[in-house]
Design a protein around this motif. Structure first.
Motif, PDB file in Angstrom:
ATOM      1  N   LYS A 139       9.421   1.488  -1.427  1.00 20.96           N
ATOM      2  CA  LYS A 139       8.597   2.096  -0.385  1.00 20.96           C
ATOM      3  C   LYS A 139       9.147   3.487  -0.082  1.00 20.96           C
ATOM      4  O   LYS A 139      10.333   3.633   0.236  1.00 20.96           O
ATOM      5  CB  LYS A 139       8.623   1.239   0.878  1.00 20.96           C
ATOM      6  CG  LYS A 139       7.807   1.795   2.028  1.00 20.96           C
ATOM      7  CD  LYS A 139       7.937   0.901   3.253  1.00 20.96           C
ATOM      8  CE  LYS A 139       7.198   1.488   4.453  1.00 20.96           C
ATOM      9  NZ  LYS A 139       7.357   0.643   5.661  1.00 20.96           N
ATOM     10  N   PRO A 140       8.334   4.536  -0.207  1.00 18.44           N
ATOM     11  CA  PRO A 140       8.840   5.898   0.023  1.00 18.44           C
ATOM     12  C   PRO A 140       9.052   6.183   1.507  1.00 18.44           C
ATOM     13  O   PRO A 140       8.586   5.433   2.378  1.00 18.44           O
ATOM     14  CB  PRO A 140       7.712   6.772  -0.542  1.00 18.44           C
ATOM     15  CG  PRO A 140       6.470   5.951  -0.331  1.00 18.44           C
ATOM     16  CD  PRO A 140       6.886   4.519  -0.526  1.00 18.44           C
ATOM     17  N   GLN A 141       9.744   7.250   1.778  1.00 19.18           N
ATOM     18  CA  GLN A 141       9.922   7.700   3.153  1.00 19.18           C
ATOM     19  C   GLN A 141       8.694   8.500   3.588  1.00 19.18           C
ATOM     20  O   GLN A 141       8.196   9.327   2.821  1.00 19.18           O
ATOM     21  CB  GLN A 141      11.176   8.562   3.279  1.00 19.18           C
ATOM     22  CG  GLN A 141      12.480   7.811   3.068  1.00 19.18           C
ATOM     23  CD  GLN A 141      12.695   6.734   4.118  1.00 19.18           C
ATOM     24  OE1 GLN A 141      12.421   6.933   5.300  1.00 19.18           O
ATOM     25  NE2 GLN A 141      13.179   5.571   3.680  1.00 19.18           N
ATOM     26  N   PRO A 142       8.183   8.270   4.800  1.00 20.35           N
ATOM     27  CA  PRO A 142       7.014   9.041   5.250  1.00 20.35           C
ATOM     28  C   PRO A 142       7.373  10.499   5.501  1.00 20.35           C
ATOM     29  O   PRO A 142       8.508  10.820   5.856  1.00 20.35           O
ATOM     30  CB  PRO A 142       6.617   8.338   6.545  1.00 20.35           C
ATOM     31  CG  PRO A 142       7.876   7.698   7.040  1.00 20.35           C
ATOM     32  CD  PRO A 142       8.640   7.306   5.803  1.00 20.35           C
TER      33      PRO A 142
ATOM     34  N   ARG B 147      -1.522   7.484   8.628  1.00 19.84           N
ATOM     35  CA  ARG B 147      -0.272   6.972   8.046  1.00 19.84           C
ATOM     36  C   ARG B 147      -0.301   7.094   6.531  1.00 19.84           C
ATOM     37  O   ARG B 147       0.729   7.362   5.906  1.00 19.84           O
ATOM     38  CB  ARG B 147      -0.051   5.516   8.440  1.00 19.84           C
ATOM     39  CG  ARG B 147       0.214   5.284   9.917  1.00 19.84           C
ATOM     40  CD  ARG B 147       0.798   3.919  10.157  1.00 19.84           C
ATOM     41  NE  ARG B 147       2.135   3.806   9.585  1.00 19.84           N
ATOM     42  CZ  ARG B 147       2.730   2.649   9.292  1.00 19.84           C
ATOM     43  NH1 ARG B 147       2.076   1.518   9.474  1.00 19.84           N
ATOM     44  NH2 ARG B 147       3.950   2.619   8.792  1.00 19.84           N
ATOM     45  N   LEU B 148      -1.477   6.904   5.944  1.00 21.45           N
ATOM     46  CA  LEU B 148      -1.592   7.042   4.494  1.00 21.45           C
ATOM     47  C   LEU B 148      -1.325   8.479   4.066  1.00 21.45           C
ATOM     48  O   LEU B 148      -0.757   8.723   2.997  1.00 21.45           O
ATOM     49  CB  LEU B 148      -2.985   6.597   4.039  1.00 21.45           C
ATOM     50  CG  LEU B 148      -3.339   5.129   4.299  1.00 21.45           C
ATOM     51  CD1 LEU B 148      -4.787   4.846   3.915  1.00 21.45           C
ATOM     52  CD2 LEU B 148      -2.399   4.198   3.541  1.00 21.45           C
ATOM     53  N   ILE B 149      -1.704   9.427   4.888  1.00 24.17           N
ATOM     54  CA  ILE B 149      -1.406  10.837   4.599  1.00 24.17           C
ATOM     55  C   ILE B 149       0.089  11.085   4.698  1.00 24.17           C
ATOM     56  O   ILE B 149       0.680  11.788   3.867  1.00 24.17           O
ATOM     57  CB  ILE B 149      -2.189  11.755   5.549  1.00 24.17           C
ATOM     58  CG1 ILE B 149      -3.692  11.658   5.242  1.00 24.17           C
ATOM     59  CG2 ILE B 149      -1.721  13.206   5.427  1.00 24.17           C
ATOM     60  CD1 ILE B 149      -4.571  12.434   6.180  1.00 24.17           C
TER      61      ILE B 149
ATOM     62  N   SER C 134       0.834  -1.208   0.000  1.00 26.83           N
ATOM     63  CA  SER C 134       0.000   0.000   0.000  1.00 26.83           C
ATOM     64  C   SER C 134       0.863   1.252   0.000  1.00 26.83           C
ATOM     65  O   SER C 134       0.566   2.233  -0.688  1.00 26.83           O
ATOM     66  CB  SER C 134      -0.929  -0.001   1.221  1.00 26.83           C
ATOM     67  OG  SER C 134      -1.813  -1.103   1.184  1.00 26.83           O
ATOM     68  N   PHE C 135       1.949   1.224   0.750  1.00 29.96           N
ATOM     69  CA  PHE C 135       2.870   2.359   0.773  1.00 29.96           C
ATOM     70  C   PHE C 135       3.632   2.471  -0.547  1.00 29.96           C
ATOM     71  O   PHE C 135       3.903   3.573  -1.034  1.00 29.96           O
ATOM     72  CB  PHE C 135       3.853   2.221   1.941  1.00 29.96           C
ATOM     73  CG  PHE C 135       3.194   2.117   3.280  1.00 29.96           C
ATOM     74  CD1 PHE C 135       2.298   3.094   3.708  1.00 29.96           C
ATOM     75  CD2 PHE C 135       3.447   1.051   4.120  1.00 29.96           C
ATOM     76  CE1 PHE C 135       1.683   3.006   4.947  1.00 29.96           C
ATOM     77  CE2 PHE C 135       2.835   0.950   5.360  1.00 29.96           C
ATOM     78  CZ  PHE C 135       1.942   1.928   5.770  1.00 29.96           C
ATOM     79  N   GLU C 136       3.983   1.315  -1.126  1.00 31.66           N
ATOM     80  CA  GLU C 136       4.666   1.322  -2.419  1.00 31.66           C
ATOM     81  C   GLU C 136       3.787   1.962  -3.496  1.00 31.66           C
ATOM     82  O   GLU C 136       4.261   2.754  -4.320  1.00 31.66           O
ATOM     83  CB  GLU C 136       5.034  -0.109  -2.812  1.00 31.66           C
ATOM     84  CG  GLU C 136       6.026  -0.777  -1.876  1.00 31.66           C
ATOM     85  CD  GLU C 136       6.173  -2.266  -2.101  1.00 31.66           C
ATOM     86  OE1 GLU C 136       6.969  -2.903  -1.400  1.00 31.66           O
ATOM     87  OE2 GLU C 136       5.470  -2.799  -2.992  1.00 31.66           O
TER      88      GLU C 136
END
Length: 383
Positions: free
Chosen positions: A234-237, A120-122, A87-89
């Motif tokens: 996976k990006p950095q938050p 977290r999705l934001i 999901s993060f990817e």
């Protein structure tokens, strides 16, 4: 329904016949005629220089309003309330696509007691998160999830809709594409935006992985694609990213024709392939299942998981869950050690996200050496 031919405009050039990928057009008495193989895909319509061919009006009305379609949407998958890495990817790639289009990135979160995951999705790039939290959605059920997703997508008409090509995504997303009467490209390994048309460029292996197909969906919205886990990084938050959480209520009664009682997890030894930092990949070069013990000893020393090529799984040396490649799982370990694997393109698709690939094979011309960071030409057992 049949193709409509204007014989007064047709000059019999045959461009439509050449354009048909199904060989469904034949020349009869100087004019093209569709056979029963015709799927009304419309490629012949686009190819006709005289605009002598057209689709039935019923099909034209099915096209969703492209000018109205906006934003990039991502279905955020989770297991037991924990967001899946994929999901993060997808949010990372979705953010890239949305920025190129100058549009927003929207995430959809469905389940029960999952609202805490919305923020977290934001952090990972979503501008808007739609949350549907209800006890009836606690256990994944493709019919129920489809029943809440389809009306939402019809109402907002996204430009692009992305999902993971997991077992859940593969069961849920096709029914949505069918209901919305739009295209779906499955198991994509690449996504980009065409700078001229603004269309989503969807890349996926075709013909058994022997070629890479570039697919677009020019006439229908949303443009839909599923993506394998670990294809994109996976990006950095970013805790400073601002977004909006919108809570939704179930408007229609959920279908009860299929009831899911529970999901039973398979017990596995060692780290899960999809999460493992080190993976030992075995191929036919290990000669037989009796030599797996040596691979297991190495895996124990490195705290690694064991995976294999399709040939090894087909031979019954490893269970299907251990298959890595186009028809198996996609992995992204820090180290992948390929032991006796030749490196067919179908297998390479599954390991292309590995940070470091070490290949051991006695054949110096084995394709695996073309992608390996370190290649060791040696007899596996001697080495």
């Amino acid at each position: 329904m049949e193709l409509i031919l204007n014989k007064e405009k047709c000059n019999g050039c045959g461009a439509c016949i050449d354009a048909c990928p199904f060989s469904a057009l034949i020349m009869k008495e100087g004019y093209p005629e569709a056979t029963e193989e015709c799927r009304l895909c419309g490629l012949c319509v686009n190819a006709c220089p005289e605009e002598a061919i057209s689709l039935p009006e019923e099909l034209k009305k099915k096209k969703r309003p492209i000018k109205k379609a906006r934003d990039v949407w991502v279905y955020a998958e989770h297991r037991d309330g924990k967001l899946a890495r994929v999901s993060f990817e997808l949010l990372g790639k979705g953010r890239e696509l949305a920025d190129k289009l100058g549009q927003k990135l929207v995430a959809i979160l469905i389940g029960h007691q999952i609202e805490t995951s919305a923020s977290r999705l934001i952090d990972y790039g979503a501008d808007i998160v739609y949350v549907m939290d209800h006890p009836d959605l606690a256990t994944f059920n493709e019919n129920k999830y489809g029943a809440v997703l389809i009306p939402l997508l019809k109402k907002h008409c996204p430009n692009i809709f992305l999902s993971a090509a997991t077992t859940r995504g593969r069961s849920l997303i096709p029914q949505i594409a069918a209901d919305l009467e739009t295209g779906l490209t499955a198991d994509c390994t690449g996504l980009d935006i065409d700078s001229k048309s603004g269309l989503l460029l969807q890349t996926r292996p075709a013909f058994g992985g022997n070629i890479m197909a570039l697919i677009t969906c020019p006439d229908h919205r949303p443009q839909m694609a599923t993506v394998r886990p670990h294809i994109f990084p996976k990006p950095q938050p970013n805790p400073n990213h601002k977004g909006k959480i919108i809570r939704l209520e179930i408007e229609n009664e959920l279908p009860e024709n299929v009831k899911v009682k529970s999901f039973i997890k398979t017990e596995t030894k060692g780290p899960d392939l999809s999460e493992a930092d080190v993976i030992i990949g075995v191929g036919r070069g290990i000669k037989g299942p009796e030599n797996l013990k040596m691979m297991e000893e190495l895996a124990y020393l490195l705290n690694a998981s064991i995976g294999g090529s399709r040939a090894v799984v087909d031979a019954g040396w490893l269970p299907p869950r251990c298959q890595i490649g186009q028809t198996g799982v996609t992995v992204s370990p820090k180290i992948y050690i390929a032991c006796g694997i030749s490196g067919a393109i179908q297998h390479i698709v599954g390991i292309q996200s590995a940070k470091t690939i070490v290949a051991i094979n006695k054949d110096p011309d084995a394709p695996i050496f073309n992608v390996a960071n370190y290649g060791i030409v040696a007899d596996l057992f001697e080495f």
